[in-house]
Design an enzyme around this catalytic site. Sequence first.
Site, short mmCIF file in Angstrom:
data_model
loop_
_atom_site.label_atom_id
_atom_site.label_comp_id
_atom_site.label_asym_id
_atom_site.label_seq_id
_atom_site.Cartn_x
_atom_site.Cartn_y
_atom_site.Cartn_z
N TYR A 73 -0.44 8.45 -2.52
CA TYR A 73 -0.44 8.18 -3.95
C TYR A 73 -1.65 8.86 -4.62
O TYR A 73 -1.62 9.15 -5.80
CB TYR A 73 -0.56 6.67 -4.22
CG TYR A 73 0.69 5.85 -3.97
CD1 TYR A 73 1.83 6.37 -3.36
CD2 TYR A 73 0.72 4.51 -4.38
CE1 TYR A 73 2.95 5.58 -3.15
CE2 TYR A 73 1.85 3.72 -4.17
CZ TYR A 73 2.96 4.26 -3.56
OH TYR A 73 4.07 3.47 -3.35
N GLY A 74 -2.68 9.05 -3.84
CA GLY A 74 -3.97 9.51 -4.39
C GLY A 74 -3.96 10.89 -5.01
O GLY A 74 -4.87 11.26 -5.73
N ASP A 87 0.87 -1.18 0.00
CA ASP A 87 0.00 0.00 0.00
C ASP A 87 0.90 1.23 0.00
O ASP A 87 2.10 1.14 0.26
CB ASP A 87 -0.89 0.00 1.26
CG ASP A 87 -1.79 1.23 1.31
OD1 ASP A 87 -2.41 1.54 0.28
OD2 ASP A 87 -1.85 1.90 2.36
N SER A 88 0.30 2.37 -0.27
CA SER A 88 1.04 3.62 -0.23
C SER A 88 1.47 3.96 1.21
O SER A 88 2.33 4.80 1.40
CB SER A 88 0.18 4.74 -0.79
OG SER A 88 -1.05 4.78 -0.09
N GLU A 124 -6.39 9.65 9.11
CA GLU A 124 -5.05 9.58 9.71
C GLU A 124 -4.96 10.41 10.98
O GLU A 124 -4.16 10.12 11.86
CB GLU A 124 -3.98 9.95 8.67
CG GLU A 124 -4.02 8.93 7.55
CD GLU A 124 -2.70 8.69 6.84
OE1 GLU A 124 -1.72 9.40 7.11
OE2 GLU A 124 -2.67 7.79 5.99
N CYS A 140 -3.69 -0.90 -2.10
CA CYS A 140 -3.96 0.51 -2.39
C CYS A 140 -4.89 0.63 -3.60
O CYS A 140 -4.60 0.11 -4.68
CB CYS A 140 -2.63 1.20 -2.70
SG CYS A 140 -2.80 2.93 -3.10
N ASN A 141 -6.01 1.31 -3.41
CA ASN A 141 -6.97 1.48 -4.51
C ASN A 141 -6.37 2.29 -5.65
O ASN A 141 -6.61 2.00 -6.81
CB ASN A 141 -8.23 2.18 -4.02
CG ASN A 141 -9.13 1.27 -3.24
OD1 ASN A 141 -10.15 0.82 -3.74
ND2 ASN A 141 -8.76 0.96 -2.01
N THR A 142 -5.60 3.30 -5.30
CA THR A 142 -5.00 4.15 -6.34
C THR A 142 -4.05 3.33 -7.20
O THR A 142 -4.11 3.37 -8.43
CB THR A 142 -4.27 5.33 -5.68
OG1 THR A 142 -5.18 6.02 -4.81
CG2 THR A 142 -3.74 6.29 -6.73
N CYS A 166 -11.21 3.16 -1.31
CA CYS A 166 -9.96 3.68 -0.74
C CYS A 166 -9.71 2.93 0.56
O CYS A 166 -10.65 2.64 1.30
CB CYS A 166 -10.08 5.18 -0.48
SG CYS A 166 -8.64 5.87 0.35
N THR A 167 -8.43 2.65 0.79
CA THR A 167 -8.06 1.87 1.98
C THR A 167 -8.55 2.47 3.30
O THR A 167 -8.80 1.75 4.25
CB THR A 167 -6.52 1.78 2.06
OG1 THR A 167 -5.98 3.10 1.88
CG2 THR A 167 -5.96 0.84 1.03
N HIS A 168 -8.66 3.80 3.34
CA HIS A 168 -8.98 4.47 4.61
C HIS A 168 -10.48 4.51 4.94
O HIS A 168 -10.85 4.69 6.08
CB HIS A 168 -8.49 5.91 4.59
CG HIS A 168 -7.00 6.04 4.64
ND1 HIS A 168 -6.17 5.49 3.69
CD2 HIS A 168 -6.19 6.68 5.54
CE1 HIS A 168 -4.91 5.78 3.99
NE2 HIS A 168 -4.90 6.50 5.10
N1 DGL Z 1 -4.02 3.89 -0.14
C1 DGL Z 1 -4.64 4.94 -0.91
C2 DGL Z 1 -5.84 4.38 -1.67
O1 DGL Z 1 -6.42 3.38 -1.30
C3 DGL Z 1 -5.06 6.10 -0.03
C4 DGL Z 1 -3.90 6.91 0.50
C5 DGL Z 1 -3.09 7.58 -0.57
O2 DGL Z 1 -3.57 8.53 -1.21
O3 DGL Z 1 -1.98 7.13 -0.78
O4 DGL Z 1 -6.19 4.91 -2.68
#
Ligand code: DGL
Length: 267
Positions: free
Chosen positions: A43-44, A11-12, A153, A74-76, A185-187
């Site tokens: 990453y987003g 993940d990012s 976060e 990571c979704n991105t 998104c992971t969060h």
């Molecule tokens: N992990 C990223 C996602 O799921 C979210 C955090 C980021 O922007 O890196 O897209």
Amino acid sequence: VTSNAPIGIFDSGIGGLTVFSAIKKRLPNESLVYLGDTARVPYGTKSAETVVRYSRENAAFLEEKGVKAIVVACNTASAVALDDLRQRCRVPVLGVVEPGVRAALAASQAKRIGVIGTRATIASDAYGSMLCELHSDARVVSVACPLFVPLVEEGWLTGEIVEEITKRYCAEFEYARVDTLILGCTHYPLLKDAIAKVIGPNVTLVDSGEAAAVALKFLIDDEGIASTGTVADDRLFVTDVPGQFESVARRFLGGMMPTAKRVSLGS
Ligand code: DGL
């Protein structure tokens, strides 16, 4: 690659621990190697080109650790780098977008589906295009929610400000009468209660990380690479100093105390 090799997850940063937890629950005997690219998060907000470059380095790191499969938590990264990674890696690579799409199509009656994610995920239209590819009549409304990652976060998961921001982001879903919303998104699983409160009980929330954990179990069984061991040995790696990671990680893992090791990637 042996079946007792670990599964790699990257993940990012910290957010992918929601996916790590979901996998842990479904596949408790599997050893997991988690890499959080905390030095380069987020990453987003970055271009697809940059996210692809980072993702290649993350996947190469995991392959060096001898993993038998890679989950792009990571979704991105899943949205913009999955095809590239699949071409490069020797092991199966699973993203979170397709499992999320399939789970949403299964959950939705009206096939009116909302998607929320980072700017990069929404700009890629990875969710939207796959939803329409797998169901040609699907109506999709996608909204980028860039304030959600920093809120999570900071540990701001409820309260007036969170509710106000959620209302703004989710307003379109009411007009569009979506019956299912993909948390892309992971969060966002940590904001599930806040989102449910705003969007109401008639909209099903689909957690793409949970869906990916289910898909991973199928993949492992199909490939015949399920672990025969009974004790999992998990390892966590980060690309920045671990201090901050460990304290925020506890929130994502519901109190579990991870110890992370720092590694360097790329330049
Ligand atoms: N992990 C990223 C996602 O799921 C979210 C955090 C980021 O922007 O890196 O897209």
